[in-house]
Enzyme design. Structure first.
Site, PDB file in Angstrom:
ATOM      1  N   HIS A  46       0.632  -1.476   0.213  1.00 41.78           N
ATOM      2  CA  HIS A  46      -0.019  -0.030  -0.048  1.00 41.78           C
ATOM      3  C   HIS A  46       0.951   1.371  -0.129  1.00 41.78           C
ATOM      4  O   HIS A  46       0.630   2.218  -0.426  1.00 41.78           O
ATOM      5  CB  HIS A  46      -1.005  -0.129   1.224  1.00 41.78           C
ATOM      6  N   GLU A  49       2.070   1.974  -3.413  1.00 43.48           N
ATOM      7  CA  GLU A  49       0.929   2.456  -4.230  1.00 43.48           C
ATOM      8  C   GLU A  49       0.849   3.925  -4.096  1.00 43.48           C
ATOM      9  O   GLU A  49       0.750   4.712  -4.980  1.00 43.48           O
ATOM     10  CB  GLU A  49      -0.430   1.880  -3.566  1.00 43.48           C
ATOM     11  N   HIS A  50       0.911   4.550  -2.769  1.00 48.35           N
ATOM     12  CA  HIS A  50       1.031   5.860  -2.422  1.00 48.35           C
ATOM     13  C   HIS A  50       2.188   6.527  -3.354  1.00 48.35           C
ATOM     14  O   HIS A  50       2.099   7.699  -3.872  1.00 48.35           O
ATOM     15  CB  HIS A  50       1.115   5.922  -0.901  1.00 48.35           C
ATOM     16  N   GLU A 126      -3.670   7.838   7.868  1.00 46.66           N
ATOM     17  CA  GLU A 126      -4.726   6.878   7.250  1.00 46.66           C
ATOM     18  C   GLU A 126      -4.983   5.866   8.252  1.00 46.66           C
ATOM     19  O   GLU A 126      -6.244   5.474   8.478  1.00 46.66           O
ATOM     20  CB  GLU A 126      -4.160   6.440   6.006  1.00 46.66           C
TER      21      GLU A 126
END
Length: 408
Positions: A46, A49-50, A126
């Protein structure tokens, strides 16, 4: 129906032309996610991905978003347990610009130390945001308890694991997972096959790396446990689980049928009995968690500390009733119509069609025709549903995860 093409370097490109529209969706799907992470790098899929949106050799983060905004396009990404996806939707006339930007962030992101440290703060916020949403947090906790090893890993990772990420770790993961034999490029829209192949052959001409096995795959196992996590919140959130099916199981669609009958809509058994008749919960629904190696069948409910035990008992009672008595013909027909309706209505956008092509290819290494899926669903009968219910509604598979201000 879509088709499987290949770039000159062997990278698969899934393509479907739709002539009656003036738009496209394009995506790059990487077969990597939380289940591919080592113990000391939870959340790295993840995080990467950022990072792919934080700048390339020729574009800043602002340039990337602004260039897509300028053409009226939409760009986004997401990470799951086993897939990381980057996609853009837009008008057909802007295909070349979008393909340039998507290829650039995928192949040429810089991963600077400055951007890595800055993005750690964003991802940690997040994580904290989801910590404050118990109806979301319960699912992460539930996965950690009921699945063994990597299957139960949190996609976001933890504050500790994100802070421990280094540029070296990130690049090692990127270089060994983002490879030509571990991705699929997907393009759907009013575009010619020749144009699509020519464009991506240009951008991916030097992309020809081989995926390396990074971790030992552990045996899939569903844990039969009861876990309570005390948290001072007004509701009690719970997930009740049993055995589910895998991506490749012939019972996958039977599981979908059972899910709809039990808690897939407002007329489902559990919704009617727990919410409408008893008023014990506002939200109650069923869901399937599916991996290539196995899966789980689950019910979620948000209730109170006075009523949560009764809700759990009602779920088990309904499972027992279906196991012993099966379902009715009326329920079966209604559930089939729901599954087929979702399947067909869900293909009315280029993005949905893109997702279906990618999912089919990544899961089965081929594109399964829609008619074949419809035939499998229509072939399900009462006897088969009851047989599957007898298999999965067995106490040896049962587990429950509870989040709330309770003591037990």
């Amino acid at each position: 129906m879509g088709k499987i093409l290949h770039l000159d370097n062997g990278t698969p490109l899934l393509y479907e032309k739709i002539t009656h529209i003036n738009s496209f969706s394009m995506g790059i799907y990487v077969k990597t996610g939380a289940i591919d992470e080592k113990e000391n790098e939870s959340g790295i899929s993840h995080f990467i991905e950022h990072m792919l949106f934080k700048g390339t050799e020729k574009r800043s983060a602002k340039d990337i978003s602004e260039e897509i905004d300028n053409i009226g396009g939409k760009m986004n990404a997401y990470t799951s347990k086993d897939t990381t996806t980057f996609y853009i939707t837009g008008l057909s006339e802007h295909f070349e610009i979008a393909a340039d930007v998507l290829s650039d962030i995928f192949l040429n992101s810089t991963f600077t130390e400055k951007n890595i440290e800055k993005e750690k703060k964003v991802v940690i916020e997040e994580i904290r945001m989801y910590e404050d949403i118990p109806e979301e947090k319960i699912h992460d906790i539930n996965n950690e308890y009921i699945f063994n090893g990597n299957y139960g890993k949190n996609i976001l990772g933890t504050e500790e694991s994100i802070n421990a990420l280094t540029k070296e770790k990130i690049l090692d993961y990127y270089r060994t997972r983002y490879t030509s034999d571990n991705i699929a490029i997907v393009v759907v829209g009013n575009l010619s096959e020749e144009e699509v192949l020519k464009t991506f052959n240009l951008y991916f001409k030097n992309f020809n790396t081989i995926k390396k096995d990074r971790i030992e795959k552990k045996e899939f196992k569903l844990n039969a446990v009861k876990n309570i996590l005390k948290k001072e919140i007004s509701q009690v959130h719970l997930c009740v689980n049993t055995l589910g099916s895998s991506y490749t199981s012939e019972n996958r669609y039977v599981g979908s049928i059972l899910s709809i009958i039990l808690g897939g809509n407002m007329s489902s058994r559990l919704f009617q009995k727990i919410r409408e008749e008893k008023g014990l919960a506002y939200s109650v629904y069923t869901f399937n968690t599916v991996f290539y190696e196995g899966g789980a069948f689950s019910v979620y409910a948000g209730t109170t500390k006075e009523n949560y035990n009764e809700v759990i008992d009602m779920i088990y009672e309904e499972w027992k009733d279906i196991k012993e008595n099966g379902i009715t013909e009326k329920e079966l027909v209604k559930a089939k119509n729901q599954v087929l309706s979702s399947l067909i209505l869900g293909l009315e956008t280029t993005r949905a069609r893109m997702s279906r092509l990618a999912s089919s290819y990544i899961t089965y290494n081929k594109i399964i025709p829609l008619e074949e899926i419809k035939n499998k669903i229509n072939a399900i009968d009462l006897e088969r549903v009851k047989k599957y219910a007898n298999k999965i509604f067995d106490e040896k598979y049962y587990s429950v995860t509870i989040l709330g201000d309770i003591n037990e």
